[in-house]
Design an enzyme around this catalytic site. Structure first.
Site, short mmCIF file in Angstrom:
data_model
loop_
_atom_site.label_atom_id
_atom_site.label_comp_id
_atom_site.label_asym_id
_atom_site.label_seq_id
_atom_site.Cartn_x
_atom_site.Cartn_y
_atom_site.Cartn_z
N LYS A 91 0.84 -1.20 0.00
CA LYS A 91 0.00 0.00 0.00
C LYS A 91 0.88 1.26 0.00
CE LYS A 91 -3.21 2.67 2.94
NZ LYS A 91 -4.07 2.68 4.15
N ASP A 105 -2.47 10.22 3.73
CA ASP A 105 -3.88 9.86 3.86
C ASP A 105 -4.60 10.88 4.73
OD1 ASP A 105 -6.34 8.65 4.04
OD2 ASP A 105 -5.66 6.98 5.33
N LYS A 154 -10.09 12.96 8.10
CA LYS A 154 -9.65 12.48 9.41
C LYS A 154 -9.63 13.62 10.42
CE LYS A 154 -6.55 8.71 8.08
NZ LYS A 154 -7.28 7.66 8.80
N ASP A 203 1.65 6.24 5.72
CA ASP A 203 0.68 5.34 5.09
C ASP A 203 1.21 4.68 3.81
OD1 ASP A 203 -1.75 4.14 5.56
OD2 ASP A 203 -2.94 5.63 4.48
N ASP A 254 -12.15 7.28 3.58
CA ASP A 254 -10.96 7.01 4.40
C ASP A 254 -10.57 5.54 4.38
OD1 ASP A 254 -8.84 7.59 6.01
OD2 ASP A 254 -10.01 7.85 7.85
N GLU A 263 -9.40 3.85 2.01
CA GLU A 263 -8.84 3.95 0.66
C GLU A 263 -7.80 2.88 0.36
OE1 GLU A 263 -7.62 5.46 3.18
OE2 GLU A 263 -5.49 5.11 2.93
N ARG A 307 -7.72 -0.36 0.88
CA ARG A 307 -8.27 -1.56 0.24
C ARG A 307 -8.65 -1.29 -1.21
NH1 ARG A 307 -12.83 -1.84 4.78
NH2 ARG A 307 -11.15 -0.82 5.90
N1 BES Z 1 -4.27 4.49 6.94
C1 BES Z 1 -5.46 4.28 7.68
C2 BES Z 1 -5.29 3.26 8.81
C3 BES Z 1 -4.54 3.75 10.03
C4 BES Z 1 -5.12 4.62 10.90
C5 BES Z 1 -3.30 3.24 10.31
C6 BES Z 1 -4.44 5.02 12.03
C7 BES Z 1 -2.62 3.62 11.46
C8 BES Z 1 -3.20 4.52 12.31
C9 BES Z 1 -6.57 3.74 6.77
O1 BES Z 1 -6.56 4.25 5.48
C10 BES Z 1 -7.86 4.16 7.39
O2 BES Z 1 -8.11 5.32 7.44
N2 BES Z 1 -8.63 3.17 7.85
C11 BES Z 1 -9.88 3.42 8.49
C12 BES Z 1 -10.89 2.43 7.97
C13 BES Z 1 -12.30 2.74 8.37
C14 BES Z 1 -12.76 4.01 7.68
C15 BES Z 1 -13.17 1.59 7.99
C16 BES Z 1 -9.67 3.28 9.98
O3 BES Z 1 -8.92 2.41 10.40
O4 BES Z 1 -10.22 4.09 10.72
ZN ZN Z 2 -4.75 4.83 4.74
MN MN Z 3 -7.64 6.05 5.33
#
Ligand code: BES
Ligand code: ZN
Ligand code: MN
Length: 500
Positions: free
Chosen positions: A269, A274, A281, A292, A351, A353, A355
């Site tokens: 990834k 992000d 966020k 990220d 968010d 993104e 996947r």
């Molecule tokens: N890059 C983030 C995941 C992340 C968040 C990694 C905080 C480390 C610390 C990912 O893109 C994301 O935002 N995931 C969301 C998914 C949700 C919207 C289903 C998450 O984990 O909140």
């Molecule tokens: Zn992300």
């Molecule tokens: Mn995200």
């Protein structure tokens, strides 16, 4: 770069300017401690009796000009009780010795800290650990501070001393592999630490080109936005829409194995920043979303590492690289995108993104008829909630492959833990308007993210590493960790069948 070597000679005659030994909490001195005690005519025992040397784990005492010992500095590291001593305690002790040695600015360190039982740490892994711990100890954060640069570490050479002649070949191999892995970890740390305005999708593509230029076994191909459109990667493009930075899709190939042998495909990834997109966020700690792209960074670093090690295996690295930004043109919640596989996705949360870019890259992996596909991603905050920062999350559609990765993590001291990815979780991704939604609510979030990817990997042996908790440290020690380069390299080494 540190030079590593081994020595079976007398410890008292080591020519290093610093010699590190350990001291257990026990009456009789054994091993290296005994050897130096005899050479110094009982000086170690006297110092201990006078309370000048501690045997507590984590404590270290510097002795200058120990009589009968050639090395000017001797570091004595406390090892605690022998019964509690294990691989982890040994690694800690070596880390303490390295830190003390760096503080004293020695250029040549000889390490003769007694090791745990060979069942816990064999000769090869002994060398590996000394080299990767040394590389980590001399790593300095790639900052952009404008003041005077601090002096670089003085340490230039590390000798693994006091090992038997029989162990030397394996230990030397371990040192060489550990040095390559350490360099890969440092590369990943640097990439992660770079700010998002420097480390962009185009920057990642330049890094891939540099690796191919430096290693004859590696080829690279970079797809720009119009080429990505021709690949019909509609989900990747949906993420990239809001960004002024153009996306890239990077394909790296290390051809070290038999021509025609099925490759292992690594998919990383590469979200270089992000923001969450329109599903913006929270501002708190948003800066950390520059990390990220650590999945992409670990693919780049692992390919460079195995090319340097000349591993006899074919490996493909795929990197979807984008920035996730809010904008007038950005994808909105409810928008529907068509993936390269032809399946439609309702993007309920912009968010989620990672996947979306991974599903298109995983589909691309099919054309290689892979022996196995492993994706690496800072995918979910939920994985951090589940496992904290000590373990990488492992999921997949093949338990043997998942356990291979868990084992690689254990052997390489870069640990991972399998989460249960059963069919149950995929049901939560139902959408009224498209083939699936990209989110499934909070519960089991690390696994439903895995379940989404699983819809694109049917028929391939696939595993997913969620490194959201393990790829970087927050707080005062903020910075990339270099994980999971050691795990991935170990996994590929295992697959060559040539692990010493
Ligand atoms: N890059 C983030 C995941 C992340 C968040 C990694 C905080 C480390 C610390 C990912 O893109 C994301 O935002 N995931 C969301 C998914 C949700 C919207 C289903 C998450 O984990 O909140
Ligand atoms: Zn992300
Ligand atoms: Mn995200």
């Amino acid at each position: 770069m540190i030079r590593f070597d081994t020595s079976s000679g007398r410890l008292a005659s080591q020519a290093a300017d610093c010699l590190a030994i350990g001291l257990f909490d026990e009456e009789r001195l054994e091993g290296p401690a005994r050897e130096l005690d005899v050479a110094s005519k009982g000086q170690l025992r006297r110092l201990r009796a006078d309370g000048d040397i501690s045997v507590k784990p984590g404590d270290v005492q510097l002795l200058l000009q120990l009589p009968g010992v050639r090395a000017r500095r001797v570091l004595v590291v406390g090892l605690g009780r022998r019964a509690d001593f294990n691989r982890r305690a040994w690694r800690k002790a070596v880390g303490v010795a390295l830190a003390a040695c760096l503080k004293g600015r020695s250029a040549h360190l000889a390490i003769a800290i007694e090791r745990p039982d060979a069942k816990l740490l064999g000769d090869y892994y002994l060398g590996r650990a000394v080299a990767d711990l040394s590389s980590a100890a001399v790593y300095r954060v790639n900052d952009f501070k404008s003041g005077r640069r601090p002096r670089p570490p003085a340490l230039k050479r590390v000798t693994l001393a006091g090992i038997s002649a029989a162990a030397r070949t394996a230990a030397a191999k371990g040192l060489a592999h550990g040095a390559d892995i350490g360099a890969g970890q440092s590369m990943l740390r640097d990439l992660g630490n770079l700010p998002g305005n420097v480390c962009t999708p185009r920057y990642l593509a330049d890094q891939a080109r540099a690796i191919a230029r430096a290693h004859a076994s590696v080829r690279v191909r970079v797809f720009d936005e119009s080429a990505i459109r021709r690949l019909k990667m509609g989900c990747l493009l949906a993420v990239s829409r809001g960004s002024a930075e153009p996306p890239r899709f990077i394909v790296l190939e290390h051809r070290g194995g038999r021509p025609g042998a099925k490759p292992v495909v690594l998919v990383g990834k590469g979200v270089t920043f992000d923001t969450g997109g329109i599903s913006l966020k929270d501002p708190a700690a948003m800066d950390e979303m520059k990390y990220d792209m650590c999945g992409a960074g670990s693919v780049l670093a692992t390919l460079r590492t195995i090319a340097a090690m000349k591993l006899p295996i074919n490996v493909v690295g795929l990197i979807p690289a984008v920035e996730n930004m809010p904008d007038g043109r950005a994808t909105k919640p409810g928008d529907i995108a068509t993936s390269a596989a032809g399946k439609t996705v309702e993007i309920l949360n912009t968010d989620a993104e990672g996947r979306l870019i991974l599903c298109d890259a995983l589909h691309y992996a099919r054309r290689f008829d892979p022996a196995a596909v492993v994706d690496i991603a800072t995918l979910t905050g939920a994985c951090v909630i589940a496992l904290g920062h000590h373990f990488t999350g492992v999921m997949g559609n093949d338990d043997a492959l998942a356990q291979e990765l868990v084992q690689a993590g254990t052997d390489a001291d870069d640990r991972a833990w399998q989460l249960p990815l059963t069919e149950d979780y995929a049901e939560q991704l139902r959408s009224n308007f498209a083939d699936m939604a990209n989110v499934a609510g909070r519960d089991g979030g690390a696994i439903t993210a895995g379940a989404f990817l699983g819809k694109f990997t049917q028929g391939m042996k696939w595993a997913h590493l969620d490194i959201a908790g393990s790829a970087w440290n927050s707080g005062a020690q903020k910075g990339g960790t270099g994980r999971p380069v050691a795990l991935l390299t170990q996994f590929l080494l295992q697959r060559t069948g040539r692990l010493p």
